[in-house]
Design an enzyme around this catalytic site. Sequence first.
Site, PDB file in Angstrom:
ATOM      1  N   HIS A 123      42.377 -45.716  12.055  1.00 12.65           N
ATOM      2  CA  HIS A 123      41.175 -46.440  12.467  1.00 12.65           C
ATOM      3  C   HIS A 123      41.558 -47.750  13.132  1.00 12.65           C
ATOM      4  CE1 HIS A 123      37.180 -47.856  12.697  1.00 12.65           C
ATOM      5  NE2 HIS A 123      37.199 -48.632  11.621  1.00 12.65           N
ATOM      6  N   ASP A 176      40.862 -41.443  15.946  1.00 13.35           N
ATOM      7  CA  ASP A 176      40.260 -42.399  15.016  1.00 13.35           C
ATOM      8  C   ASP A 176      39.226 -41.678  14.161  1.00 13.35           C
ATOM      9  OD1 ASP A 176      38.546 -44.463  13.873  1.00 13.35           O
ATOM     10  OD2 ASP A 176      39.377 -45.845  15.340  1.00 13.35           O
ATOM     11  N   SER A 216      36.041 -52.089  14.871  1.00 15.01           N
ATOM     12  CA  SER A 216      35.042 -51.207  14.282  1.00 15.01           C
ATOM     13  C   SER A 216      33.629 -51.770  14.495  1.00 15.01           C
ATOM     14  CB  SER A 216      35.382 -50.994  12.807  1.00 15.01           C
ATOM     15  OG  SER A 216      34.668 -49.935  12.248  1.00 15.01           O
TER      16      SER A 216
END
Length: 502
Positions: free
Chosen positions: A471, A443, A216
């Site tokens: 995610h 995602d 991320s």
Amino acid sequence: MRAAKFISVAAVLTVAAATGCSDDGGERATASASVPVGLGSFYKQKPSWKDCGDGFECTTVQVPLDYTKPSGEKVGISVIRLPAEDESDRVGSLFTNPGGPGGSGTDFVRQAARTFGNDLRSKFDIVGFDPRGVAKSDPVRCNTGAQLDDFFATDSSPDDQKETDTLAAKGKQFANNCKTKATTELPHVGTVNAARDMDVLRAALGDQKLTYYGASYGTYLGAFYAEQFPKNVRALVLDGAVDPRQSSTDMLIEQAKGFETALRAFAGDCVKAGFCRFGNSVDAVLATVSSFLAKTDRTPLKNTQDSRMVTESLATMGIARALYVKEYWPVLRQALTQAIQNADGTMLLTLADEMVERKSDGTYSSQTDANMAINCVDKPNPPDLKTYGRSATEAQKAAPRFGPFVVWGGLPCVYWPVQNEQQPKPITAKGAAPIVVIGTIRDPATPYKWSQSLADQLSSGVLLTFDGDGHTAYLQGDDCITDAADKYLITADPPKDGTTCR
């Protein structure tokens, strides 16, 4: 990734066992890379490791608060490692970052280090660190628990000027609190400096080149590292990428669209499973969720754990939290059933609290304050409320259930005491070794197109695709993704560009 109301939480929230590889090889690390002028004392420091329980070792590494003034104030970066299991076959350190910004890398490693593949744990120390301003590394602390409760509960889908003005007042208060309580740190907490810190850590821990896994926001940090130190890259896995070319508000709009995509996938899964309480088609489920949120906007829900009312904003945050990990979808079905049938928002509130690291005693970790502080200084922000509102309107059209909440959540940045005027630009990391970017097609928090974009920008980018939900992809139990990433991290030999795992 950016708005405090929609933090990109750590990649490992529900962790499946990772599968190791049997490949051997890679570049054995020694600390001989060049040292930037004036920073020798930082690069050559020798950390003093101490046992910190359960097989882990901890230390603190010093870095300059301001890299233009290395003899000035210092920041202590908290570091943890799980030492390699086979010292005789050790390659070096595998640095990690779980996302955020604001996620604790030391907590991540305590939770997740032993889920990395056996061969990785044999050959690498699994290393986590709290970036500057986060958790144990001189954290940014601006707001009390009560102030954050108020901030998160505030209606962030304003229906009229009065609600917009209330939202603006909360944004100003957040910014002013940070100006008052964290004046010294705010100019220096951005990703550029965090990447420089990571190079100091690399050298201090004895690695000639960096081996790294970032999830991320951790991909953003990794990309900035590669841009500044391309010759020091050994192998970087960037999982669930953030697109550095995006403006601050464009990023929020795209993220909101990602949550809409994930909600649609959740709805499809509910219908496919049968006996879906919310409708017999995807569109019917989405309509039910929309109707529920509109009703909650008018009449907040009760909850049984404390005196807070569950507003539309908190309910939306709870839904978003569950969309991060597919294994949470059954929980989301229960939470929505409880909320819709009984007007009880307890489960949704629990999910929302988990997302922003609110503890049962009403206190919060530093995650929210750090997230806002880092995001607000990383990119230019709209100059005023009116301009920002236009982005929120655009977001509502593109993502009707999540757009306003995601975009308005970043409003404090408009009033932030430290502003960045440098426009976003592509990151190429010219001269770096191959860098693997993993993108998950559905995602919710880092849309797949961002991974495609970052892999394309990087001069040595290699795209690895996971045709799945949730995610990020690595450490979520898919053998194809895990094997490809582990082999690359161990040997520095990347998978074929464009490989897709299903």
